[in-house]
Design a protein around this motif. Structure first.
Motif, PDB file in Angstrom:
ATOM      1  N   ALA A 118      -1.903  11.375  13.455  1.00  9.62           N
ATOM      2  CA  ALA A 118      -1.816   9.940  13.711  1.00  9.62           C
ATOM      3  C   ALA A 118      -3.079   9.249  13.209  1.00  9.62           C
ATOM      4  O   ALA A 118      -4.061   9.896  12.819  1.00  9.62           O
ATOM      5  CB  ALA A 118      -1.628   9.676  15.213  1.00  9.62           C
ATOM      6  N   ALA A 119      -3.039   7.938  13.222  1.00  9.19           N
ATOM      7  CA  ALA A 119      -4.201   7.140  12.804  1.00  9.19           C
ATOM      8  C   ALA A 119      -4.285   5.893  13.669  1.00  9.19           C
ATOM      9  O   ALA A 119      -3.256   5.349  14.093  1.00  9.19           O
ATOM     10  CB  ALA A 119      -4.109   6.764  11.334  1.00  9.19           C
ATOM     11  N   ARG A 120      -5.495   5.461  13.917  1.00  8.88           N
ATOM     12  CA  ARG A 120      -5.726   4.205  14.636  1.00  8.88           C
ATOM     13  C   ARG A 120      -7.066   3.638  14.169  1.00  8.88           C
ATOM     14  O   ARG A 120      -7.906   4.373  13.651  1.00  8.88           O
ATOM     15  CB  ARG A 120      -5.752   4.431  16.147  1.00  8.88           C
ATOM     16  N   GLU A 121      -7.232   2.352  14.348  1.00  3.16           N
ATOM     17  CA  GLU A 121      -8.480   1.703  13.958  1.00  3.16           C
ATOM     18  C   GLU A 121      -9.366   1.522  15.181  1.00  3.16           C
ATOM     19  O   GLU A 121      -8.879   1.217  16.275  1.00  3.16           O
ATOM     20  CB  GLU A 121      -8.199   0.356  13.292  1.00  3.16           C
ATOM     21  N   GLU A 122     -10.665   1.730  15.001  1.00  2.00           N
ATOM     22  CA  GLU A 122     -11.642   1.623  16.078  1.00  2.00           C
ATOM     23  C   GLU A 122     -12.810   0.768  15.611  1.00  2.00           C
ATOM     24  O   GLU A 122     -13.149   0.747  14.421  1.00  2.00           O
ATOM     25  CB  GLU A 122     -12.169   3.001  16.496  1.00  2.00           C
ATOM     26  N   GLN A 123     -13.427   0.072  16.546  1.00  4.32           N
ATOM     27  CA  GLN A 123     -14.620  -0.737  16.259  1.00  4.32           C
ATOM     28  C   GLN A 123     -15.799  -0.126  17.009  1.00  4.32           C
ATOM     29  O   GLN A 123     -15.710   0.091  18.218  1.00  4.32           O
ATOM     30  CB  GLN A 123     -14.411  -2.187  16.691  1.00  4.32           C
ATOM     31  N   VAL A 124     -16.879   0.172  16.321  1.00  7.38           N
ATOM     32  CA  VAL A 124     -18.055   0.805  16.924  1.00  7.38           C
ATOM     33  C   VAL A 124     -19.185  -0.210  17.018  1.00  7.38           C
ATOM     34  O   VAL A 124     -19.508  -0.890  16.034  1.00  7.38           O
ATOM     35  CB  VAL A 124     -18.510   2.028  16.097  1.00  7.38           C
ATOM     36  N   GLY A 125     -19.796  -0.282  18.213  1.00  9.58           N
ATOM     37  CA  GLY A 125     -20.925  -1.180  18.424  1.00  9.58           C
ATOM     38  C   GLY A 125     -22.246  -0.435  18.410  1.00  9.58           C
ATOM     39  O   GLY A 125     -22.290   0.789  18.240  1.00  9.58           O
ATOM     40  N   PRO A 126     -23.356  -1.138  18.616  1.00  9.73           N
ATOM     41  CA  PRO A 126     -24.682  -0.500  18.629  1.00  9.73           C
ATOM     42  C   PRO A 126     -24.797   0.525  19.761  1.00  9.73           C
ATOM     43  O   PRO A 126     -24.233   0.351  20.838  1.00  9.73           O
ATOM     44  CB  PRO A 126     -25.644  -1.676  18.852  1.00  9.73           C
ATOM     45  N   GLY A 127     -25.544   1.600  19.495  1.00  9.39           N
ATOM     46  CA  GLY A 127     -25.825   2.593  20.524  1.00  9.39           C
ATOM     47  C   GLY A 127     -24.695   3.555  20.807  1.00  9.39           C
ATOM     48  O   GLY A 127     -24.725   4.265  21.818  1.00  9.39           O
ATOM     49  N   GLU A 128     -23.672   3.617  19.947  1.00 10.24           N
ATOM     50  CA  GLU A 128     -22.542   4.525  20.185  1.00 10.24           C
ATOM     51  C   GLU A 128     -22.586   5.763  19.305  1.00 10.24           C
ATOM     52  O   GLU A 128     -21.601   6.491  19.194  1.00 10.24           O
ATOM     53  CB  GLU A 128     -21.221   3.778  19.984  1.00 10.24           C
ATOM     54  N   GLY A 129     -23.714   6.029  18.656  1.00  7.93           N
ATOM     55  CA  GLY A 129     -23.860   7.251  17.875  1.00  7.93           C
ATOM     56  C   GLY A 129     -23.428   7.143  16.433  1.00  7.93           C
ATOM     57  O   GLY A 129     -23.589   8.086  15.663  1.00  7.93           O
ATOM     58  N   LEU A 130     -22.838   6.004  16.041  1.00  9.18           N
ATOM     59  CA  LEU A 130     -22.437   5.773  14.662  1.00  9.18           C
ATOM     60  C   LEU A 130     -22.961   4.417  14.217  1.00  9.18           C
ATOM     61  O   LEU A 130     -23.300   3.571  15.038  1.00  9.18           O
ATOM     62  CB  LEU A 130     -20.910   5.796  14.532  1.00  9.18           C
TER      63      LEU A 130
END
Length: 659
Positions: free
Chosen positions: A419-431
């Motif tokens: 499967a696939a899904r889109e994610e949004q990463v914010g500051p301090g999340e390791g990416l």
């Protein structure tokens, strides 16, 4: 000797009472007169203030009452008067007694008083209360004594003083214990004798004092020498000692013997090195066992298929399926090498803009054939999935690895969902903050316990048993995801299956789209036949390379070393060189440099099985990675030749002579 005071009451002048007023006004000193026997004859305000007696109480009393019982018993009052009479002065300090019985520390001066003819009239006695000064001095003495006892009782540290020139002026028990010198042997000697001959010759003792003097402190470690000549490893601190005006009066030096600690540290480092070596050997053993198992399987398929092909060819039978089987096994061997390079973070990623949905659709048949018919594969993709920034070949390999692991976790069969899904990463999340596409592969298998899950991406770790894999599959996926700027996350519970999430950054449009025909096998037809010099020290590889080039329409000269290649270049007309990199005496890069220096403009294609070449290898030298197919070899040769021709056209070289 002080000149005796002489007076005569009968001859006193009328103004003499001024002196009496002067004496009576003094309050910080007890000033009074004694008759020749020691009886008090006068009394001033100072005497009354700190001895406690009024004049009417004490005049006519013997002055010995101011002394302690012990002093009176010892005859000290009489001794004081006798000394003053005989020697002209008595001066001393001692305890005296006030009217209330309390004691005070007194400074006493007694002078004889005589008439002009020398007859003793009495004594002038001046007493000063020095109790506060005495208390302060005693407190200072006790403090100094405490510090002296403290320093002297320390046996684990050498604590001693140096004068400004570096001579020892004090010595404690710790210094004696591990330096070997008694105080009387070393006090007055220069501290440089504790240093090695090499350090003294280098001026290190003097430099240490100068550093402490100018910088305020010196801390160092090094070898020092005991009295018996043996060496010990010392931690040294040197501090300057200054008086109230800031003038340097010496140095405080503290030394600690760290020999045992250093030996323990060295032993620990050696043990750690041995442990790390053992770990490396264990890891190499696991890697060797897993790789040997996988390669033996591949070689069995290749050798068996080619053997059958040779037998069928002799009988005139169809050998196509055996050749195809051998090719597939060889390609799996190349894939295994890529896994190892991915683990070592050594593979070259070709980052492109990739459509993950199209990529999964395109490899659906490959996935199903690989994992067999007992496992069903389903996909769950949204209508629109953003493109990602990744290496498509490595992404396919990562999904294939995850699918194989999922199949192995479902020995009785099961279901895999991609499967696939889109994610949004914010500051301090390791990416790096931004948009990501999460490709997930879930199975209905056995799952992993917390301990296994924690070690799942650890290199060489496998639960498949000895010789049943390299233990690099998940480690490779983990390394690939990180190199793309993403990450791999695993979620698993015993009996509930496993989900592997590959997070990949959304492409920003600056990376070119993946070419549609990148994987297609295309036959490169040369514009003209070339004379190609093939160079490789491995006869089997050289024969195979030459055969591919000849089948592609070129005429081939063969050389098994760099020197032989240069000899052939000097004897024959050559249009291009295809050379292996790793060769004895002269590697491929050195051969290319020598060839292009002697024959400017000569195209050279460098072939290598290494993922990385030395930093000094010419960056603009065309390269081809092993293993390669014929179409890849011919394409690489054509590109190398085109790079050296005007307009990219293939042009025949005239016969050249070495410059």
């Amino acid at each position: 000797m002080t000149t005796p005071v002489t007076t005569d009451a009968a001859s006193a002048e009328p103004g003499t009472n001024r002196f009496e007023l002067l004496v009576q006004s003094v309050t910080d000193y007890a000033i009074y007169m004694l008759d020749p026997t020691g009886v008090v004859a006068s009394w001033n305000a100072g005497a009354e203030r700190f001895k406690g007696y009024a004049a009417e109480e004490i005049i006519g009393q013997h002055f010995s009452r101011f002394y302690t019982d012990e002093d009176r018993a010892a005859g000290i009052p009489a001794h004081a008067l006798r000394t003053a009479e005989q020697e002209g002065r008595f001066e001393a300090e001692g305890w005296r007694v006030r009217k209330d019985g309390t004691h005070f520390w007194a400074s006493v001066v007694i002078d004889p008083i005589r008439r002009p003819d020398g007859v003793l009239l009495g004594f002038a006695k001046i007493t000063r209360d020095l109790t506060e000064r005495r208390i302060a001095a005693e407190a200072l003495r006790r403090s100094e004594e405490r510090f002296r006892l403290l320093v002297q009782s320390v046996t684990d540290y050498a604590i001693y003083m140096l004068d400004p020139d570096g001579h020892v002026v004090s010595w404690n028990a710790g210094a004696e214990r591990f330096k070997g010198y008694a105080a009387e042997e070393i006090i007055g000697q220069h501290f440089s004798r504790f240093y090695t001959d090499e350090d003294r010759a280098a001026g290190i003792p003097q430099a240490a004092l100068e550093h402490a003097r100018t910088k305020g402190r010196l801390e160092a470690e090094g070898w020092r020498v005991r009295k018996d000549g043996t060496h010990f490893w010392a931690s040294v601190v040197v501090d300057p000692v200054r008086d109230a005006s800031g003038a340097l009066i010496g140095f405080a030096k503290v030394t600690r013997d760290l020999t045992e600690r250093r030996q323990s540290q060295q032993a620990l480092e050696q043990a750690q090195e041995a442990f790390y070596q053992a770990q490396k050997m264990e890891a190499i053993g696991k890697l060797t066992g897993g790789v040997a198992h996988d390669f033996n399987n591949l070689l069995a398929a290749i050798v068996g298929s080619l053997d059958l092909a040779r037998r069928r060819a002799a009988d005139g039978g169809d050998i196509t399926r055996f050749i195809d089987n051998a090719m597939k096994a060889a390609e799996r061997g190349a894939t295994l090498t890529q896994r190892m390079l991915a683990f070592a973070r050594k593979q070259e990623l070709r980052l492109e803009t990739v459509d993950p949905a199209a990529l999964v659709r395109g490899m659906a048949d490959l996935l199903q054939r690989t994992i067999g018919g007992g496992v069903r594969i389903d996909t769950q993709f949204p209508l629109v999935v953003q493109r990602v920034h990744a290496d498509p070949a490595q992404l396919e390999l990562a999904l294939l690895n995850l699918a194989v692991n999922a199949r192995d976790a479902m020995p009785e069969g099961g279901r895999i969902v991609i499967a696939a899904r889109e994610e949004q990463v914010g500051p301090g999340e390791g990416l790096k903050p931004g948009a990501y596409v999460c490709l997930s592969l879930s199975d209905t298998g056995q799952g992993m316990d917390p301990e296994t899950l924690a070690r799942a991406t650890e290199p060489f770790y496998t639960t498949k048993g000895v010789g049943k894999g390299t233990g690099l599959g998940l480690s490779m996926v983990h390394g690939f995801a990180e190199q793309c700027g993403g990450r791999l996350l695993l979620d698993s519970r015993p009996g509930e299956g496993t989900t592997a999430d590959i997070w990949l950054p959304v492409a920003d449009g600056t990376v070119p789209l993946r070419p549609e025909d990148d994987t297609a096998e295309t036959r490169v037809v040369p514009a003209d036949q070339l004379v190609v010099l093939a160079v490789d020290d491995d006869a089997l590889v050289l024969t195979n390379t030459a055969a591919m080039l000849e089948d592609g329409g070129h005429r081939v000269l063969q050389a098994t070393s760099g020197r032989m290649a240069l000899q052939l270049l000097s004897e024959s007309r050559v249009d291009a060189v295809v050379t292996d990199f790793a060769m004895p005496e002269m590697n491929g890069a050195q051969l290319a440099e020598a060839a292009q220096a002697g024959w400017p403009g000569l195209p050279v294609l460098l072939v290598s099985g290494y993922a990385e070449l030395p930093a000094d290898t010419a960056p603009d030298l065309p390269r081809l990675a092993k293993p390669f197919r014929q179409d890849q070899l011919l394409r690489g040769l054509a590109q190398a030749v085109a790079a050296h021709r005007p307009g990219g056209k293939v042009v025949r070289f005239p016969e050249r002579k070495r410059r």
